[in-house]
Design a protein around this motif. Sequence first.
Motif, PDB file in Angstrom:
ATOM      1  N   GLU A  92      37.801  27.099  50.220  1.00  0.00           N
ATOM      2  CA  GLU A  92      39.207  27.049  49.812  1.00  0.00           C
ATOM      3  C   GLU A  92      39.373  26.243  48.524  1.00  0.00           C
ATOM      4  O   GLU A  92      40.122  26.641  47.623  1.00  0.00           O
ATOM      5  CB  GLU A  92      40.039  26.418  50.914  1.00  0.00           C
ATOM      6  N   GLU A 127      44.078  37.233  46.273  1.00  0.00           N
ATOM      7  CA  GLU A 127      42.957  36.372  46.670  1.00  0.00           C
ATOM      8  C   GLU A 127      42.783  36.402  48.185  1.00  0.00           C
ATOM      9  O   GLU A 127      41.654  36.406  48.703  1.00  0.00           O
ATOM     10  CB  GLU A 127      43.206  34.944  46.168  1.00  0.00           C
ATOM     11  N   GLN A 128      43.890  36.485  48.903  1.00  0.00           N
ATOM     12  CA  GLN A 128      43.843  36.518  50.376  1.00  0.00           C
ATOM     13  C   GLN A 128      43.038  37.712  50.875  1.00  0.00           C
ATOM     14  O   GLN A 128      42.414  37.649  51.936  1.00  0.00           O
ATOM     15  CB  GLN A 128      45.253  36.613  50.960  1.00  0.00           C
ATOM     16  N   ARG A 134      39.085  36.776  50.053  1.00  0.00           N
ATOM     17  CA  ARG A 134      38.520  35.449  50.348  1.00  0.00           C
ATOM     18  C   ARG A 134      37.376  35.502  51.350  1.00  0.00           C
ATOM     19  O   ARG A 134      36.334  34.893  51.165  1.00  0.00           O
ATOM     20  CB  ARG A 134      39.628  34.531  50.856  1.00  0.00           C
ATOM     21  N   TRP A 148      38.461  28.319  45.429  1.00  0.00           N
ATOM     22  CA  TRP A 148      39.522  29.266  45.064  1.00  0.00           C
ATOM     23  C   TRP A 148      40.716  28.521  44.462  1.00  0.00           C
ATOM     24  O   TRP A 148      41.319  28.981  43.497  1.00  0.00           O
ATOM     25  CB  TRP A 148      39.980  30.064  46.281  1.00  0.00           C
TER      26      TRP A 148
END
Lengths: 172, 322
Positions: free
Chosen positions: A106, A95-96, A99, A109
Amino acid sequence: MLKVSGALLVFFAGWGMGNWRSRQYQQRIKDLQILQLIISCLIGEISYARNTLPEAFSRISEKVASPFREYLQSVAKRLKEQTGETFVRILKEQEQTVREKTSLREEDWDLFLQTLGHLGYLDAKMQIQLLESGRTELAMREEKLRHQLPEQKRVWQSLGILGGAFLVVILI
Amino acid sequence: MKREEVIRLFPERIRKILQQAYWNPQGLQEIRLRAGKPLILWQDGQEYFVAEQGFLTRHREQACIVSQEDIRRTMETVGTYSLYAYEEELKQGFLTIQGGHRVGVAGKAIMEEQKVKGLSQISCINIRFAHQITGCADMVIPYVTEDGKLCHTLIISPPGCGKTTLLRDLVRQISDGWETFPGNTVGVVDERSEIGGSYQGIPQNDVGIRTDVLDCCSKAEGMVMLLRSMAPQVIAVDEIGNYEDIRAIEMTLNSGCKLLATVHGSSIDEIQKKPLLERLIKEHVFERYIILQKETAGKIGKVREIYDERGTCLYQRQRSVC
């Protein structure tokens, strides 16, 4: 002449930023819809085909656009490699990498990963219940944003124009 | 089978230990994990404890102790984070992974209406590594084929003698065919994924180029499905015994298919005492009976005798009468 050109540039930059921010807001709504689509597809993969998560993620990646496609493909690849890491860790690490490429915040997610993080645990019925619950939450969030969209568009566009005008006045 | 293929099945802690230990992947039979107990490895018919420092030992005190967390993480890995996908198999106490290896599990059974619904709190794992023995059916092939056709064959064997291994190789050879025998379309009903070792529906063992495998399907239903949809010339099933199986066998025979089956037992006389099979034997349904016998512990069984439908001995170990 130079001053006028500069002033116009600053003004349009402000207007442009307001527009960009407004589009980001709209894109966030679309991205939330994509997250819901991913969850819906996962429900289908689990309830009908009983596919494993690597297979499910791989298949669903073909149905969504970038950057979510790359996210799902990279998660599927890591899962297949059986590196010994936990599922949640793999989800978060991947995900990092995507993003910044989405308009999701945030908390969006977090909700998505929290929903997916329970997968693989207990039976298929439980998986589906958890996914449906997550999808409902995302749908409620999307509905709330959609409701606020006209006002948000006006606010950001106005802020952009006014901000630009303010800067012009200050600089001149 | 490669070392990496085995090591990858385990979480980090056990991976490191196995990476350091010396063991032969070709001789590896089982790795057992039990919560709170030593990590055990079976290789070439011998049991070893695996030490924390990464060596095999016979001394229990030196063994690495498996934790409940190790069990949980191992299940997560072998199930590719998707145990829900193996619900039906887990009801039977196992799941089959890539490579055809079988992961047996034990723990707390969840019962519903007196049937096993699933397993919770898995505390024991037994990973049995599949080793296909290609060519083990070579010696029986001349006895089970006649005039270019397969005979209805029943393999009779006690547990652990290799009847499934023999059946698998028979299926492979009949499916592939050879110079004097055209390859047959074979339908396999693989109720416990032991014949094909299927993973996600794809057989991991070589069962021949003309073989269709119905994985994790009951024998009775599977035979009927194959007959209706896959036009098999031969149907292969493992461990027949109940009423539904016998009915499906009759349907298979009536359709003109040849039958390859196995059954638990040690002789034709013993099988004849089973009410359901007695009639099949009396009516000379099976044209060949292959009897296996147990060898020494850890070694695969051998063919002891082969009979025809009238009970005439065609082969006896150490003396061929055919």
